[in-house]
Motif scaffolding. Sequence first.
Motif, PDB file in Angstrom:
ATOM      1  N   ALA A  80       0.836  -1.245   0.142  1.00 54.14           N
ATOM      2  CA  ALA A  80       0.057   0.049   0.013  1.00 54.14           C
ATOM      3  C   ALA A  80       0.847   1.210  -0.051  1.00 54.14           C
ATOM      4  O   ALA A  80       0.715   2.198  -0.598  1.00 54.14           O
ATOM      5  CB  ALA A  80      -0.799  -0.032   1.273  1.00 54.14           C
ATOM      6  N   ALA A  81       1.796   1.324   0.639  1.00 54.29           N
ATOM      7  CA  ALA A  81       2.807   2.396   0.886  1.00 54.29           C
ATOM      8  C   ALA A  81       3.683   2.506  -0.589  1.00 54.29           C
ATOM      9  O   ALA A  81       3.610   3.866  -1.094  1.00 54.29           O
ATOM     10  CB  ALA A  81       4.034   2.417   2.003  1.00 54.29           C
ATOM     11  N   ALA A  82       4.165   1.515  -0.960  1.00 51.48           N
ATOM     12  CA  ALA A  82       4.665   1.619  -2.338  1.00 51.48           C
ATOM     13  C   ALA A  82       3.872   2.155  -3.311  1.00 51.48           C
ATOM     14  O   ALA A  82       4.305   3.171  -4.274  1.00 51.48           O
ATOM     15  CB  ALA A  82       5.123   0.361  -2.668  1.00 51.48           C
ATOM     16  N   LEU A  83       2.625   1.590  -3.385  1.00 50.79           N
ATOM     17  CA  LEU A  83       1.466   2.252  -4.392  1.00 50.79           C
ATOM     18  C   LEU A  83       1.365   3.574  -4.253  1.00 50.79           C
ATOM     19  O   LEU A  83       1.214   4.501  -5.133  1.00 50.79           O
ATOM     20  CB  LEU A  83       0.485   1.247  -4.328  1.00 50.79           C
ATOM     21  N   LEU A  84       1.135   4.089  -3.201  1.00 45.35           N
ATOM     22  CA  LEU A  84       0.925   5.463  -2.737  1.00 45.35           C
ATOM     23  C   LEU A  84       2.016   6.243  -3.040  1.00 45.35           C
ATOM     24  O   LEU A  84       1.790   7.387  -3.754  1.00 45.35           O
ATOM     25  CB  LEU A  84       0.546   5.718  -1.354  1.00 45.35           C
ATOM     26  N   VAL A  85       3.230   6.006  -2.774  1.00 42.64           N
ATOM     27  CA  VAL A  85       4.346   6.740  -3.207  1.00 42.64           C
ATOM     28  C   VAL A  85       4.351   7.001  -4.755  1.00 42.64           C
ATOM     29  O   VAL A  85       4.484   7.851  -5.580  1.00 42.64           O
ATOM     30  CB  VAL A  85       5.516   6.396  -2.674  1.00 42.64           C
ATOM     31  N   TYR A  86       4.232   5.797  -5.271  1.00 43.67           N
ATOM     32  CA  TYR A  86       4.182   5.870  -6.710  1.00 43.67           C
ATOM     33  C   TYR A  86       3.107   6.578  -7.451  1.00 43.67           C
ATOM     34  O   TYR A  86       3.527   7.219  -8.423  1.00 43.67           O
ATOM     35  CB  TYR A  86       4.116   4.214  -7.480  1.00 43.67           C
ATOM     36  N   ASN A  87       1.928   6.387  -6.973  1.00 43.13           N
ATOM     37  CA  ASN A  87       0.827   7.317  -7.475  1.00 43.13           C
ATOM     38  C   ASN A  87       0.892   8.712  -7.107  1.00 43.13           C
ATOM     39  O   ASN A  87       0.379   9.591  -8.042  1.00 43.13           O
ATOM     40  CB  ASN A  87      -0.497   6.766  -6.848  1.00 43.13           C
ATOM     41  N   MET A  88       1.526   9.036  -5.860  1.00 38.14           N
ATOM     42  CA  MET A  88       1.571  10.526  -5.827  1.00 38.14           C
ATOM     43  C   MET A  88       2.692  11.023  -6.775  1.00 38.14           C
ATOM     44  O   MET A  88       2.320  12.231  -7.243  1.00 38.14           O
ATOM     45  CB  MET A  88       1.960  10.892  -4.260  1.00 38.14           C
ATOM     46  N   ASN A  89       3.611  10.414  -6.961  1.00 40.00           N
ATOM     47  CA  ASN A  89       4.424  10.907  -8.009  1.00 40.00           C
ATOM     48  C   ASN A  89       3.665  11.037  -9.454  1.00 40.00           C
ATOM     49  O   ASN A  89       4.214  12.111 -10.198  1.00 40.00           O
ATOM     50  CB  ASN A  89       5.668  10.135  -7.985  1.00 40.00           C
ATOM     51  N   GLN A  90       2.998  10.135  -9.860  1.00 45.05           N
ATOM     52  CA  GLN A  90       2.247  10.259 -11.080  1.00 45.05           C
ATOM     53  C   GLN A  90       1.159  11.488 -11.081  1.00 45.05           C
ATOM     54  O   GLN A  90       1.160  11.994 -12.065  1.00 45.05           O
ATOM     55  CB  GLN A  90       1.466   8.736 -11.326  1.00 45.05           C
ATOM     56  N   ALA A 125      -4.417   5.778 -12.919  1.00 42.36           N
ATOM     57  CA  ALA A 125      -3.813   6.180 -11.446  1.00 42.36           C
ATOM     58  C   ALA A 125      -5.042   6.041 -10.557  1.00 42.36           C
ATOM     59  O   ALA A 125      -4.702   5.993  -9.472  1.00 42.36           O
ATOM     60  CB  ALA A 125      -3.648   7.858 -11.758  1.00 42.36           C
ATOM     61  N   LEU A 126      -6.293   6.405 -10.959  1.00 40.11           N
ATOM     62  CA  LEU A 126      -7.435   6.506 -10.114  1.00 40.11           C
ATOM     63  C   LEU A 126      -7.560   5.369  -9.413  1.00 40.11           C
ATOM     64  O   LEU A 126      -7.777   4.962  -8.197  1.00 40.11           O
ATOM     65  CB  LEU A 126      -8.647   6.943 -10.812  1.00 40.11           C
ATOM     66  N   TRP A 127      -7.590   4.195 -10.399  1.00 37.47           N
ATOM     67  CA  TRP A 127      -7.841   2.675  -9.847  1.00 37.47           C
ATOM     68  C   TRP A 127      -6.765   2.213  -9.257  1.00 37.47           C
ATOM     69  O   TRP A 127      -6.555   1.506  -8.368  1.00 37.47           O
ATOM     70  CB  TRP A 127      -7.914   1.534 -11.064  1.00 37.47           C
ATOM     71  N   LEU A 128      -5.304   2.537  -9.328  1.00 37.19           N
ATOM     72  CA  LEU A 128      -4.162   2.325  -8.625  1.00 37.19           C
ATOM     73  C   LEU A 128      -4.248   2.817  -7.182  1.00 37.19           C
ATOM     74  O   LEU A 128      -3.992   2.246  -6.187  1.00 37.19           O
ATOM     75  CB  LEU A 128      -2.782   2.632  -9.383  1.00 37.19           C
ATOM     76  N   ASN A 129      -4.830   4.041  -6.914  1.00 34.46           N
ATOM     77  CA  ASN A 129      -4.733   4.577  -5.880  1.00 34.46           C
ATOM     78  C   ASN A 129      -6.107   4.048  -4.915  1.00 34.46           C
ATOM     79  O   ASN A 129      -6.167   4.032  -3.727  1.00 34.46           O
ATOM     80  CB  ASN A 129      -5.362   6.019  -6.012  1.00 34.46           C
TER      81      ASN A 129
END
Length: 227
Positions: A13-23, A188-192
């Motif tokens: 979850a943390a890795a996805l959030l970091v990646y998503n926030m960058n995107q 990005a929406l679905w990944l978040n």
Amino acid sequence: MREKILYALAAIAAALLVYNMNQIFLVLPDEKDQGAIYRIIFIHVPVAFISLLGPFAACVFSLMYLSGKRLQWDRAASSMIEVSWVFATVNLATGMIWARIIWGIWWTWDPRLTSMFTLWLLFGGYLMMRASIQDTNQRARLSAVLNIFAAVNVVIVYKSIEWWRTQHPGPVLTVRDGGGMAPGMEQALWLNFLAFALLAAVIVLVRMRQQSVEQEIEAMRRYAHAL
């Protein structure tokens, strides 16, 4: 083993959030009509999904508790409601910020907003009721009944923008009359959503464990008091 699973889910979850926030903030462009503020959709919509899915799942566990009287189902339902209520709070807060920029107002009694606020109040009352009842079985029984009753409002919230067309915009994830989102934005929406769902799952599992320990301590206290 359970702790390792929790750590793994939290790390993903943390890795996805970091990646998503960058995107979201550094890669995706501004929206042509709303500008930069549209980025709030990547938080507002995923937490809305979770705040509706949680009560629906909790309703299932409440029905299971009423049929089997197993406290683990009550713990699951109440933990889901707690987490969903927090996500609903974030949903309402981000929606108000978004509305202030786009509509020029913080709040309007639109059917979607009103029904979501009603759901927030219902489950806030659910949590208050649980805190006020000491008997474990009575608390579980009354909570299950209230949960099932309040979950009906989940359907109203979900369908409100289709049943009534007022201030709130229609669905953005379904293509209607040329609508929808650009592919990069939708991804990005679905990944978040996935990231927040994993985070919610971790918190629910932690709260279930905490409640189990609390009930064990309460049982020991009552036993000691009876002696």
